[in-house]
Design an enzyme around this catalytic site. Structure first.
Site, PDB file in Angstrom:
ATOM      1  N   HIS A  40      43.006  51.610  51.404  1.00 49.77           N
ATOM      2  CA  HIS A  40      42.603  50.219  51.618  1.00 49.77           C
ATOM      3  C   HIS A  40      43.535  49.589  52.650  1.00 49.77           C
ATOM      4  O   HIS A  40      44.741  49.832  52.633  1.00 49.77           O
ATOM      5  CB  HIS A  40      42.675  49.458  50.283  1.00 49.77           C
ATOM      6  CG  HIS A  40      41.996  48.117  50.298  1.00 49.77           C
ATOM      7  ND1 HIS A  40      40.679  47.941  50.680  1.00 49.77           N
ATOM      8  CD2 HIS A  40      42.451  46.885  49.970  1.00 49.77           C
ATOM      9  CE1 HIS A  40      40.366  46.668  50.584  1.00 49.77           C
ATOM     10  NE2 HIS A  40      41.411  45.995  50.154  1.00 49.77           N
ATOM     11  N   ASP A  87      35.594  17.400  35.551  1.00 49.75           N
ATOM     12  CA  ASP A  87      34.153  17.604  35.464  1.00 49.75           C
ATOM     13  C   ASP A  87      33.355  16.795  36.472  1.00 49.75           C
ATOM     14  O   ASP A  87      32.133  16.819  36.449  1.00 49.75           O
ATOM     15  CB  ASP A  87      33.652  17.192  34.062  1.00 49.75           C
ATOM     16  CG  ASP A  87      34.546  17.706  32.977  1.00 49.75           C
ATOM     17  OD1 ASP A  87      34.446  18.906  32.675  1.00 49.75           O
ATOM     18  OD2 ASP A  87      35.373  16.927  32.451  1.00 49.75           O
ATOM     19  N   ARG A 104      32.944  49.877  51.835  1.00 49.44           N
ATOM     20  CA  ARG A 104      32.960  49.061  50.612  1.00 49.44           C
ATOM     21  C   ARG A 104      32.789  47.597  50.993  1.00 49.44           C
ATOM     22  O   ARG A 104      33.730  46.921  51.379  1.00 49.44           O
ATOM     23  CB  ARG A 104      34.297  49.254  49.879  1.00 49.44           C
ATOM     24  CG  ARG A 104      34.613  50.712  49.546  1.00 49.44           C
ATOM     25  CD  ARG A 104      35.882  50.809  48.713  1.00 49.44           C
ATOM     26  NE  ARG A 104      37.027  50.220  49.366  1.00 49.44           N
ATOM     27  CZ  ARG A 104      37.961  50.899  50.037  1.00 49.44           C
ATOM     28  NH1 ARG A 104      37.878  52.207  50.149  1.00 49.44           N
ATOM     29  NH2 ARG A 104      38.982  50.267  50.586  1.00 49.44           N
ATOM     30  N   TYR A 156      41.344   8.868  39.096  1.00 54.02           N
ATOM     31  CA  TYR A 156      42.730   8.834  38.608  1.00 54.02           C
ATOM     32  C   TYR A 156      43.715   8.486  39.719  1.00 54.02           C
ATOM     33  O   TYR A 156      43.647   9.044  40.812  1.00 54.02           O
ATOM     34  CB  TYR A 156      43.106  10.190  38.020  1.00 54.02           C
ATOM     35  CG  TYR A 156      42.340  10.556  36.777  1.00 54.02           C
ATOM     36  CD1 TYR A 156      42.293   9.718  35.671  1.00 54.02           C
ATOM     37  CD2 TYR A 156      41.653  11.767  36.718  1.00 54.02           C
ATOM     38  CE1 TYR A 156      41.589  10.075  34.530  1.00 54.02           C
ATOM     39  CE2 TYR A 156      40.946  12.133  35.578  1.00 54.02           C
ATOM     40  CZ  TYR A 156      40.927  11.288  34.489  1.00 54.02           C
ATOM     41  OH  TYR A 156      40.227  11.641  33.368  1.00 54.02           O
ATOM     42  N   ARG A 204      49.741  48.660  47.106  1.00 58.08           N
ATOM     43  CA  ARG A 204      49.081  48.073  45.943  1.00 58.08           C
ATOM     44  C   ARG A 204      48.729  49.263  45.053  1.00 58.08           C
ATOM     45  O   ARG A 204      49.620  49.976  44.623  1.00 58.08           O
ATOM     46  CB  ARG A 204      47.865  47.257  46.420  1.00 58.08           C
ATOM     47  CG  ARG A 204      47.467  46.140  45.501  1.00 58.08           C
ATOM     48  CD  ARG A 204      46.370  45.271  46.090  1.00 58.08           C
ATOM     49  NE  ARG A 204      45.090  45.964  46.272  1.00 58.08           N
ATOM     50  CZ  ARG A 204      43.973  45.368  46.667  1.00 58.08           C
ATOM     51  NH1 ARG A 204      43.972  44.084  46.929  1.00 58.08           N
ATOM     52  NH2 ARG A 204      42.859  46.057  46.796  1.00 58.08           N
ATOM     53  N   CYS A 260      38.300  15.310  39.496  1.00 59.78           N
ATOM     54  CA  CYS A 260      38.526  15.332  38.050  1.00 59.78           C
ATOM     55  C   CYS A 260      38.107  16.698  37.507  1.00 59.78           C
ATOM     56  O   CYS A 260      37.624  17.555  38.232  1.00 59.78           O
ATOM     57  CB  CYS A 260      37.721  14.226  37.368  1.00 59.78           C
ATOM     58  SG  CYS A 260      38.067  12.588  38.030  1.00 59.78           S
ATOM     59  N   LYS A 294      32.500  43.558  42.101  1.00 58.01           N
ATOM     60  CA  LYS A 294      33.549  43.226  41.127  1.00 58.01           C
ATOM     61  C   LYS A 294      33.547  41.724  40.856  1.00 58.01           C
ATOM     62  O   LYS A 294      32.961  40.947  41.613  1.00 58.01           O
ATOM     63  CB  LYS A 294      34.907  43.653  41.692  1.00 58.01           C
ATOM     64  CG  LYS A 294      35.287  42.919  42.979  1.00 58.01           C
ATOM     65  CD  LYS A 294      36.530  43.498  43.637  1.00 58.01           C
ATOM     66  CE  LYS A 294      36.856  42.766  44.925  1.00 58.01           C
ATOM     67  NZ  LYS A 294      37.979  43.417  45.649  1.00 58.01           N
TER      68      LYS A 294
HETATM   69  C1  LIG Z   1      37.332  43.796  46.859  1.00 60.12           C
HETATM   70  C2  LIG Z   1      37.504  45.086  47.558  1.00 60.12           C
HETATM   71  C3  LIG Z   1      36.657  45.436  48.625  1.00 60.12           C
HETATM   72  C4  LIG Z   1      35.627  44.477  49.197  1.00 60.12           C
HETATM   73  O1  LIG Z   1      36.261  43.596  50.089  1.00 60.12           O
HETATM   74  P1  LIG Z   1      35.412  42.526  50.966  1.00 60.12           P
HETATM   75  O2  LIG Z   1      36.434  41.980  51.876  1.00 60.12           O
HETATM   76  O3  LIG Z   1      34.905  41.513  50.008  1.00 60.12           O
HETATM   77  O4  LIG Z   1      34.341  43.282  51.643  1.00 60.12           O
HETATM   78  C5  LIG Z   1      36.805  46.686  49.191  1.00 60.12           C
HETATM   79  N1  LIG Z   1      37.737  47.560  48.724  1.00 60.12           N
HETATM   80  C6  LIG Z   1      38.584  47.249  47.723  1.00 60.12           C
HETATM   81  C7  LIG Z   1      39.594  48.253  47.265  1.00 60.12           C
HETATM   82  C8  LIG Z   1      38.510  46.008  47.116  1.00 60.12           C
HETATM   83  O5  LIG Z   1      39.353  45.690  46.116  1.00 60.12           O
END
Ligand SMILES: *Cc1c(COP(=O)(O)O)cnc(C)c1O
Length: 391
Positions: free
Chosen positions: A177, A320, A229, A271, A148, A318, A50
């Site tokens: 999750h 850039d 994941r 700055y 969530r 800054c 993602k």
């Molecule tokens: C981003 C995400 C992950 C991956 O998490 P990492 O900590 O980068 O491995 C896994 N599951 C869900 C639902 C996520 O949003």
């Protein structure tokens, strides 16, 4: 993103006339896939790419991960899944986030696996799949305590039972999750697991289960289930409190010194003149700034590597550019390479270290890196692609 395939060019030649660039080491990414797969055994490696693969560029990185053995892919927006297909990814692509019923037709066309959170979306997918003459998998997310995305357990069970009746739809996955995956105390995972087990007990016919991100997969074998994941660990960075299976950092951020100037004691820089020389000093200008995603809070806090030596950032960041004190590296000269993330000689700066100095987390440091900086994809210094293309 436009990209250029480059043959027979080395990293050092391709960056000779670049202000700043990001190196993506595809060999390191492939090694990380192999190391993670060795740890996971028969559990699928679901590569989470993602947010443009956490800033590394999904269009080039994802196909390389697939070639290295990633079993599945995950993104959050349906459109990100479409982009992965455009890039040539052929493995299953799971959309972890919200989708609208109107996403059903393009999702079926792109062969995406959506997380289904409503009967309306399920019905749209069923209709689109029937029209296309295919059966489409969907996953169901149970909210086990993160609060969530997802459905509470009773609604998840009801929806799963309804979706099961729809033609050309296969409820393939059950997921959740974790809230405290990389906290020192991740014991809340056990409470979440109990809720997930209850959902799985009531939905025993859903074959594919997944609950783990990088930290959970590395810390809690019992939560790996069918697939893990993995996002951050693919990049060779470890979440806090997690044991590493020997990973290699994938991303380096480098820039060329644009100017080296002399300061007399008492003279200030940038700055607000928040830093002033206490001795005769040499100050180098690095052409990267907060507009590139390089945190403004690093001004007067961070360090960069020049000629293998740590040099402190001085003055405010800054938009850039920023300044570093190179007084203790007398050879430092215009055109020298400054390493902001990565290895130079014996020393290395990780995204995790930068995150600590910028009061954030490594995910944020990587994902914040902006498109102005070209990404050079290489294996052992041989450039394979550049995106966006440089002139
Ligand atoms: C981003 C995400 C992950 C991956 O998490 P990492 O900590 O980068 O491995 C896994 N599951 C869900 C639902 C996520 O949003």
């Amino acid at each position: 993103m436009t990209q250029t395939a480059i043959a027979h060019e080395t990293l050092s030649r391709a960056t000779e006339n670049q202000n700043a660039w990001i190196e993506i080491d595809l060999a390191a990414a492939a090694a990380n896939v192999r190391a993670l797969k060795a740890t996971l055994g028969s559990v699928d490696l679901i590569a989470v790419v993602k947010a443009n693969a956490y800033g590394a560029g999904a269009a080039i990185l994802a196909p390389a991960l697939e070639q290295a053995g990633a079993d599945r892919f995950a993104v959050v927006w349906p459109h990100e899944g479409y982009m992965l297909r455009q890039a040539g990814v052929t493995r299953p692509i799971l959309v972890l986030g919200h989708a609208f019923p109107a996403d059903a037709i393009p999702a079926v066309r792109s062969g995406l696996t959506l997380t289904c959170n409503s009967l309306e979306l399920g019905e749209s997918l069923s209709r689109a799949a029937t029209a296309a003459g295919v059966t489409v998998p969907v996953h169901l997310k149970v909210d086990t305590g993160l609060h969530r995305f997802g459905l509470d357990i009773d609604r998840a069970v009801t929806l799963a039972t309804q979706l099961r009746e729809l033609p050309n739809l296969a409820v393939e996955g059950l997921t959740t999750h974790m809230a405290n995956a990389d906290e020192a105390d991740d014991s809340f995972a056990a409470e979440q697991h109990a809720v997930f087990l209850e959902a799985a007990r009531r939905l025993p016919w859903i074959p594919y289960r997944h609950t783990a991100n990088s930290a959970t997969a590395l810390r809690r074998e019992e939560l790996r289930y069918s697939g893990a994941r993995i996002g951050l660990a693919l990049h060779g960075e470890l979440p806090a409190n997690s044991p590493g299976p020997g990973l290699t950092p994938v991303l380096s951020l480098r820039a060329r010194l644009a100017r080296v100037s002399e300061l007399a004691p008492g003279e200030g820089v940038s700055y607000g003149l928040t830093w002033r020389a206490e001795r005769p000093s040499r100050i180098a200008l690095v052409p990267v700034g907060y507009a590139d995603g390089w945190r403004r809070g690093l001004g007067n806090h961070g360090t960069v590597l020049i000629r293998g030596r740590r040099c402190p950032m001085v003055g405010r960041m800054c938009m850039d550019q920023f300044l570093v004190d190179v007084t203790d590296v007398p050879a430092a000269a215009e055109g020298d390479i400054a390493t902001l993330i990565g290895t130079d000689g014996p020393d290395r700066i990780t995204a995790t270290e930068v995150a600590g100095l910028a009061d954030t987390i490594s995910w944020d440091v990587l994902a914040s890196l902006q498109a102005r900086i070209p990404r050079l994809y290489h294996r052992d210094g041989a450039v394979e692609a550049i995106a966006p293309s440089m002139w």
